[in-house]
Write an enzyme that holds these catalytic residues in place. Structure first.
Site, short mmCIF file in Angstrom:
data_model
loop_
_atom_site.label_atom_id
_atom_site.label_comp_id
_atom_site.label_asym_id
_atom_site.label_seq_id
_atom_site.Cartn_x
_atom_site.Cartn_y
_atom_site.Cartn_z
N PHE A 246 0.82 -1.22 0.00
CA PHE A 246 0.00 0.00 0.00
C PHE A 246 0.85 1.26 0.00
O PHE A 246 0.40 2.33 0.40
CB PHE A 246 -0.98 0.00 1.17
CG PHE A 246 -1.75 -1.27 1.33
CD1 PHE A 246 -2.64 -1.69 0.36
CD2 PHE A 246 -1.57 -2.07 2.44
CE1 PHE A 246 -3.34 -2.88 0.48
CE2 PHE A 246 -2.27 -3.27 2.58
CZ PHE A 246 -3.15 -3.67 1.60
N THR A 475 -1.80 -8.50 -5.90
CA THR A 475 -2.63 -7.85 -6.91
C THR A 475 -2.94 -8.73 -8.11
O THR A 475 -3.76 -8.35 -8.95
CB THR A 475 -1.93 -6.57 -7.39
OG1 THR A 475 -0.56 -6.89 -7.69
CG2 THR A 475 -1.95 -5.50 -6.32
N GLY A 516 1.31 -0.51 -12.08
CA GLY A 516 1.94 -1.81 -12.17
C GLY A 516 1.45 -2.70 -13.28
O GLY A 516 2.23 -3.15 -14.13
N THR A 626 -9.11 -10.35 -10.82
CA THR A 626 -8.11 -9.63 -10.03
C THR A 626 -8.45 -8.14 -9.94
O THR A 626 -8.19 -7.51 -8.91
CB THR A 626 -6.71 -9.83 -10.65
OG1 THR A 626 -6.71 -9.39 -12.01
CG2 THR A 626 -6.31 -11.29 -10.60
N LYS A 693 -5.75 0.91 -18.07
CA LYS A 693 -5.35 1.96 -17.13
C LYS A 693 -5.31 1.36 -15.73
O LYS A 693 -5.79 0.25 -15.50
CB LYS A 693 -6.33 3.15 -17.18
CG LYS A 693 -6.27 3.93 -18.47
CD LYS A 693 -7.05 5.22 -18.44
CE LYS A 693 -8.53 5.03 -18.54
NZ LYS A 693 -9.25 6.30 -18.85
N VAL A 695 -6.09 0.54 -11.85
CA VAL A 695 -7.36 0.36 -11.14
C VAL A 695 -7.16 0.23 -9.64
O VAL A 695 -8.08 0.47 -8.87
CB VAL A 695 -8.11 -0.87 -11.70
CG1 VAL A 695 -7.44 -2.17 -11.28
CG2 VAL A 695 -9.57 -0.87 -11.28
N GLU A 697 -5.76 1.91 -7.23
CA GLU A 697 -5.99 3.06 -6.35
C GLU A 697 -7.28 3.80 -6.69
O GLU A 697 -7.81 4.54 -5.86
CB GLU A 697 -4.79 3.99 -6.41
CG GLU A 697 -3.56 3.34 -5.81
CD GLU A 697 -2.29 4.16 -5.99
OE1 GLU A 697 -1.64 4.50 -4.99
OE2 GLU A 697 -1.94 4.44 -7.14
#
Length: 735
Positions: A246, A475, A516, A626, A693, A695, A697
């Protein structure tokens, strides 16, 4: 490969493997305990154990430190202090002069509570911990500043959050037919990942290998090399599995530096985990903010004046908490004044925490939008729709959004959630002893991309191996990158092996900033594209017309087995994706909308979230399983931010007193109700060849505001001092 123009059609568009709902391929390893985290790697040689002793003051210096008893304790091999720590240099990773990405035990000065003042290495963890308690430390305490509210007058414009001044805000705000001028506060918060910060360091001659919990492998490799004054080529970092970060694991801390230094001195591996209290005070956190939001609109709700001021604090050289950033882009308004001021505080270091800026900034902005809607007598959804804009409000039409489906998200969410059935006034709807309310907020997160590379290898037999430094912090990186590689080479996912988190592999974007999946996938795409060219040439086909499908490469009706092309040695390709200036030509961001229903107990003021919906537009969704998991995690953190998360500062002693998972409250299963996520179809061809793109956050940004707006709709109490605890509800009713 350089991505500097809109993505043309490419093999990813087949969506035969990409976009399909595969569960995480490393899941069985994790649930069976076979996936080694940083502290769990097995070494040929028995390790020693390190224990960090943190400072008992927040500001001052060590005047005397006596390690005699500790050094004589059973099993103790080494005690390091500032008096015998090897020479170090300052790291510039990831940010120049970042306070904790710098030397440890480098002098007697104490900059914050629980800063490392000693490091004990022993044969067992228990021996190291017991010996640390025998160290006698005397301090000279000097005055420190631990209260943000007392420092606002000394705040300065930080380098990482420059002022935005467009038009004449003061005049437009003064002339506005309807306006709000509101102040919000958000507390310090902790990332509190389940896996603690941990490191195992070992040397083989001049070669250092570090197994550590980190989100970006090449950052910690460079940082350790600079700090320890050794060449980067002599440092190997392994972080194959990371148990959450985080943002706090974007930096490296005392466990990494001290383990590496001690292992070199002893000639034996040293493993160290930071005990939970040190994670709260020795590592990083999200800094508190004070925010003033001023909005001025016409009677029809059209914004003309948009003002947002943020005050925050940190140690010298540290980052700001840029809570104003989303306000630069989310809504229209030709007159704008958006500023951040940062002052010096002597609290533990502030740094990135999931959606730095937006997560707390949208608590203020979206709360203010709700209050403006009420003042205008407008539906809060309608107010947002009327101020939707398809270009960067600061730059105008010359910088359009690459894609922006905020309006679609709001309309889709309103219909799916049953927004038209919401209570029209506070305390209008009651269910037993609970007042029921609805809330809404927009979702926004800037889309970031980073250079990323990979190696892909077609093995004898026709299977594929992917190697990249990219990390998986829970993730789904293993799965998503496997899907991209399988799509590119015409394979099934089970035919692809993904290896991550090793500095011996090509440098990758790493995990952070929601860059990421998109960035690292683009690196794998580039490597696979190179491999496709090589294989097509080897088969005697034209690359432009070659089709990879079913474990074969086809040209028209002719095909060749990939296993045949691999031969006995296999075929390998390495490539890296870099980026041009598309992020300058186009404003890139993910958008969405959050809808929340809460109950507020009519007697106790207790708040319970009853259900929540997020509608997300974030380019191509590479894996809906995911991605949904990321959104659910973000929603959970947003609920926590609104209702419970707060580090409590002892304003005399300068520490976070609730420095454990018992007293730092985060949502548990009983706090989280029926959550749902809807993804809107979207392809952003200016973002990457994947047209995706970020996702991770986006899922948290705006959730807390939707909760707060629902609390008002239920209870009639506006709480602008977060978190929203029952005492604040009761105080509002009493007032």
């Amino acid at each position: 490969m350089k991505f500097d123009q809109a993505s043309p059609p490419n093999p990813i568009d087949q969506e035969r493997v990409v976009t399909r709902p595969f569960t995480r391929i490393e899941g069985p390893l994790k649930v069976s305990g076979q996936a080694p985290y940083a502290y769990e790697y097995q070494l040929p040689e028995a390790p020693t154990y390190g224990f960090v002793l943190g400072a008992g003051i927040a500001h001052g210096r060590v005047t005397r430190i006596d390690t005699t008893q500790a050094e004589a304790a059973p099993g103790v091999l080494l005690v390091l202090t500032h008096e015998n720590m090897p020479a170090q240099a300052r790291s510039d990773t990831p940010v120049p002069q970042q306070t904790e990405a710098s030397p440890q035990l480098s002098g007697p000065e104490v900059r914050h509570y629980h800063q490392a003042v000693a490091f004990v290495v022993a044969e067992t963890y228990e021996q190291a911990r017991a010996a640390a308690n025998l160290i006698e430390v005397q301090y000279e305490v000097t005055p420190g500043q631990f209260t943000l509210a007392d420092t606002v007058d000394s705040g300065k414009e930080p380098k990482d959050a420059v002022d935005s001044v467009v038009g004449d805000f003061d005049t437009a705000f003064a002339d506005a037919a309807v306006s709000v001028d509101l102040t919000f506060t958000t507390p310090d918060q902790s990332q509190a990942p389940m896996e603690p910060h941990a490191t195992i360091a070992q040397w083989d001659g001049d070669q250092l290998t570090v197994h550590t919990a980190h989100q970006v492998v090449h950052w910690v490799r460079r940082g350790l090399a600079l700090t320890l004054n050794i060449p980067q080529k002599d440092v190997r970092v392994v972080a194959a599995y990371v148990g959450g970060g985080f943002g706090t694991k974007l930096l490296f801390f005392s466990d990494a530096v001290l383990s590496a230094a001690a292992a070199r001195m002893l000639g034996r591996p040293v493993k160290t985990t930071l005990q939970r209290p040190l994670i709260f005070n020795n590592t990083s956190h999200r800094a508190a903010t004070i925010q003033r939001v001023r909005l001025g609109a016409d009677p029809d709700g059209t914004l003309h004046a948009v003002g947002h001021d943020t005050w925050t604090g940190n140690l010298p050289g540290g980052d700001s908490e840029p809570a104003c950033e989303q306000t630069k882009y989310l809504y229209g308004g030709e007159h704008r004044l958006i500023r951040t001021r940062q002052s010096e505080l002597d609290l533990p270091p502030g740094a990135s925490m999931r959606a730095p800026g937006e997560a707390v900034g949208m608590l203020a902005l979206e709360g203010a939008m709700d209050e403006l809607a009420e003042k205008l007598g407008l539906d809060p959804v309608e107010l947002r729709l009327r101020n939707d804009v398809q270009f960067d409000p600061e730059k105008g039409p010359k910088r359009p959004f690459s894609s922006r489906r905020l309006a679609a998200a709001l309309r889709t969410g309103a219909k799916a959630f049953g927004w038209d059935e919401r209570p029209r006034a506070p305390r209008e709807r009651q269910d037993g002893e609970w007042y029921v309310g609805y809330g809404v907020a927009s979702a926004f997160r800037t889309n970031l991309v980073k250079p990323s590379g990979a190696t892909v290898r077609l093995n004898p037999g026709g299977t594929l191996t992917v190697e990249t430094q990219m990390t998986d912090i829970g993730t789904g990186s293993y799965t998503v990158l496997g899907q991209v590689a399988a799509e590119m080479l015409g394979l099934d996912l089970h035919q692809v092996e993904v290896k991550l988190g090793d500095s011996d592999f090509p440098a990758s974007s790493g995990s952070g900033g929601s860059w990421g999946a998109n960035s690292s996938s683009a690196g794998v795409y580039a490597a696979c594209d190179e491999l496709r060219r090589d294989l097509a040439q080897k088969a005697g086909y034209q690359n432009a017309s070659a089709v990879f499908r079913g474990g074969k490469v086809w040209q028209g009706a002719e095909c060749t087995e990939l296993s045949e092309l691999a031969g006995k040695e296999g075929v390998e390709a390495t490539a890296r994706m870099t980026y041009g200036d598309l992020t300058e030509q186009f404003m890139q961001a993910g958008f969405g909308a959050h809808f929340v229903e809460v109950g507020v107990n009519a007697h106790t003021g207790e708040v319970r979230v009853r259900r929540a919906l997020s509608v997300v537009a974030a380019g191509r969704i590479l894996n809906p399983v995911t991605a949904r998991s990321q959104c659910l995690g973000g929603m959970t953190m947003g609920i926590g931010s609104a209702l419970m998360e707060a580090l409590h500062v002892d304003h005399e002693l300068g520490l976070f007193v609730n420095h454990d998972l018992g007293e730092y409250h985060v949502p548990v299963h009983a706090d989280i109700p029926d959550l749902d996520v809807l993804f809107l179809d979207e392809l952003d061809d200016q973002s990457s060849p994947l047209r995706a793109k970020g996702v991770g956050e986006l899922g948290i940004s705006g959730v807390g505001a939707a909760v707060a707006n629902a609390v008002y709709n239920a209870s009639g109490v506006r709480v602008r001092d977060f978190p929203i605890t029952l005492d604040k509800i009761l105080a509002g009713w009493e007032a």
